[in-house]
Design an enzyme around this catalytic site. Structure first.
Site, PDB file in Angstrom:
ATOM      1  N   GLY A 199      44.312  62.901  39.631  1.00  0.00           N
ATOM      2  CA  GLY A 199      44.336  61.465  39.352  1.00  0.00           C
ATOM      3  C   GLY A 199      43.406  60.649  40.220  1.00  0.00           C
ATOM      4  O   GLY A 199      43.582  59.434  40.365  1.00  0.00           O
ATOM      5  N   HIS A 226      40.332  58.897  50.177  1.00  0.00           N
ATOM      6  CA  HIS A 226      41.244  57.832  50.608  1.00  0.00           C
ATOM      7  C   HIS A 226      42.668  58.338  50.655  1.00  0.00           C
ATOM      8  O   HIS A 226      43.095  59.108  49.811  1.00  0.00           O
ATOM      9  CB  HIS A 226      41.148  56.601  49.691  1.00  0.00           C
ATOM     10  N   CYS A 275      32.374  52.585  49.633  1.00  0.00           N
ATOM     11  CA  CYS A 275      31.282  52.345  50.584  1.00  0.00           C
ATOM     12  C   CYS A 275      30.896  50.872  50.561  1.00  0.00           C
ATOM     13  O   CYS A 275      30.601  50.279  51.613  1.00  0.00           O
ATOM     14  CB  CYS A 275      30.068  53.210  50.250  1.00  0.00           C
ATOM     15  N   HIS A 310      46.424  57.105  50.355  1.00  0.00           N
ATOM     16  CA  HIS A 310      47.328  56.024  49.965  1.00  0.00           C
ATOM     17  C   HIS A 310      48.500  56.040  50.953  1.00  0.00           C
ATOM     18  O   HIS A 310      49.104  57.088  51.178  1.00  0.00           O
ATOM     19  CB  HIS A 310      47.904  56.262  48.571  1.00  0.00           C
TER      20      HIS A 310
HETATM   21  P1  AMP Z   1      42.875  57.031  43.206  1.00  0.00           P
HETATM   22  O1  AMP Z   1      43.393  56.853  41.813  1.00  0.00           O
HETATM   23  O2  AMP Z   1      43.705  57.949  44.040  1.00  0.00           O
HETATM   24  O3  AMP Z   1      41.398  57.399  43.211  1.00  0.00           O
HETATM   25  O4  AMP Z   1      43.025  55.631  43.913  1.00  0.00           O
HETATM   26  C1  AMP Z   1      42.090  54.604  43.779  1.00  0.00           C
HETATM   27  C2  AMP Z   1      42.813  53.339  44.147  1.00  0.00           C
HETATM   28  O5  AMP Z   1      41.840  52.357  44.414  1.00  0.00           O
HETATM   29  C3  AMP Z   1      43.728  52.795  43.055  1.00  0.00           C
HETATM   30  O6  AMP Z   1      45.066  52.728  43.554  1.00  0.00           O
HETATM   31  C4  AMP Z   1      43.143  51.419  42.759  1.00  0.00           C
HETATM   32  O7  AMP Z   1      44.141  50.453  42.499  1.00  0.00           O
HETATM   33  C5  AMP Z   1      42.394  51.116  44.038  1.00  0.00           C
HETATM   34  N1  AMP Z   1      41.280  50.179  43.905  1.00  0.00           N
HETATM   35  C6  AMP Z   1      40.307  50.170  42.956  1.00  0.00           C
HETATM   36  N2  AMP Z   1      39.446  49.163  43.192  1.00  0.00           N
HETATM   37  C7  AMP Z   1      39.873  48.547  44.324  1.00  0.00           C
HETATM   38  C8  AMP Z   1      39.389  47.427  45.083  1.00  0.00           C
HETATM   39  N3  AMP Z   1      38.285  46.745  44.728  1.00  0.00           N
HETATM   40  N4  AMP Z   1      40.094  47.048  46.168  1.00  0.00           N
HETATM   41  C9  AMP Z   1      41.194  47.721  46.539  1.00  0.00           C
HETATM   42  N5  AMP Z   1      41.696  48.784  45.876  1.00  0.00           N
HETATM   43  C10 AMP Z   1      41.035  49.186  44.774  1.00  0.00           C
HETATM   44 ZN    ZN Z   2      31.686  56.085  49.423  1.00  0.00          ZN
END
Ligand code: AMP
Ligand code: ZN
Length: 114
Positions: free
Chosen positions: A93, A100, A7, A102
């Site tokens: 994970g 989100h 957010c 990926h």
């Molecule tokens: P998940 O493990 O599926 O919750 O994915 C979270 C993702 O967010 C991971 O791949 C992180 O590398 C990515 N992430 C965490 N902080 C940031 C950030 N500030 N900007 C961009 N990606 C981020």
């Molecule tokens: Zn949020």
């Protein structure tokens, strides 16, 4: 959500490398890419995880999904192919509690499902 990382990215309180933006969704480069192309595509409204998606999110999820090929095209991976991953909860994970997708590509990805 005030203390939600994504957010805060939506609100531009935390910088990100944006690759796609419209009224409803934001796409930005993952900070720790797992492939040459690794984009996170998120709804601008806070939805904590896949577990919180309901029928009321139908239009949003349809839009989010329809943006995936646009992002893929922009990132040059539409024809070579890509993978879309949604992690949910501890065993899935998920580390950031804001839904989100990926979008991964730019190389031949290994087939790994845990
Ligand atoms: P998940 O493990 O599926 O919750 O994915 C979270 C993702 O967010 C991971 O791949 C992180 O590398 C990515 N992430 C965490 N902080 C940031 C950030 N500030 N900007 C961009 N990606 C981020
Ligand atoms: Zn949020």
């Amino acid at each position: 959500m005030d203390n939600c990382l994504f957010c805060r990215i939506v609100n531009k309180e935390i910088p990100s490398r944006i690759v796609y933006e419209d009224d409803l969704v934001l796409g930005f480069n993952d900070i720790q890419p797992q492939a040459p192309v690794h984009v996170l595509l998120i709804p601008k409204t806070h939805v904590a995880s896949m577990n919180d998606v309901g029928r009321e999110h139908g239009d949003l999820v349809a839009h989010l999904t329809s943006v995936i090929p646009q992002v893929a095209e922009k990132m040059g991976i539409k024809d070579s192919g890509y993978r879309v991953v949604v992690n949910c909860g501890k065993d899935g994970g998920q580390t950031v509690s804001h839904l989100h997708y990926h979008i991964l590509g730019g190389k031949t990805l290994e087939v790994t499902f845990g």
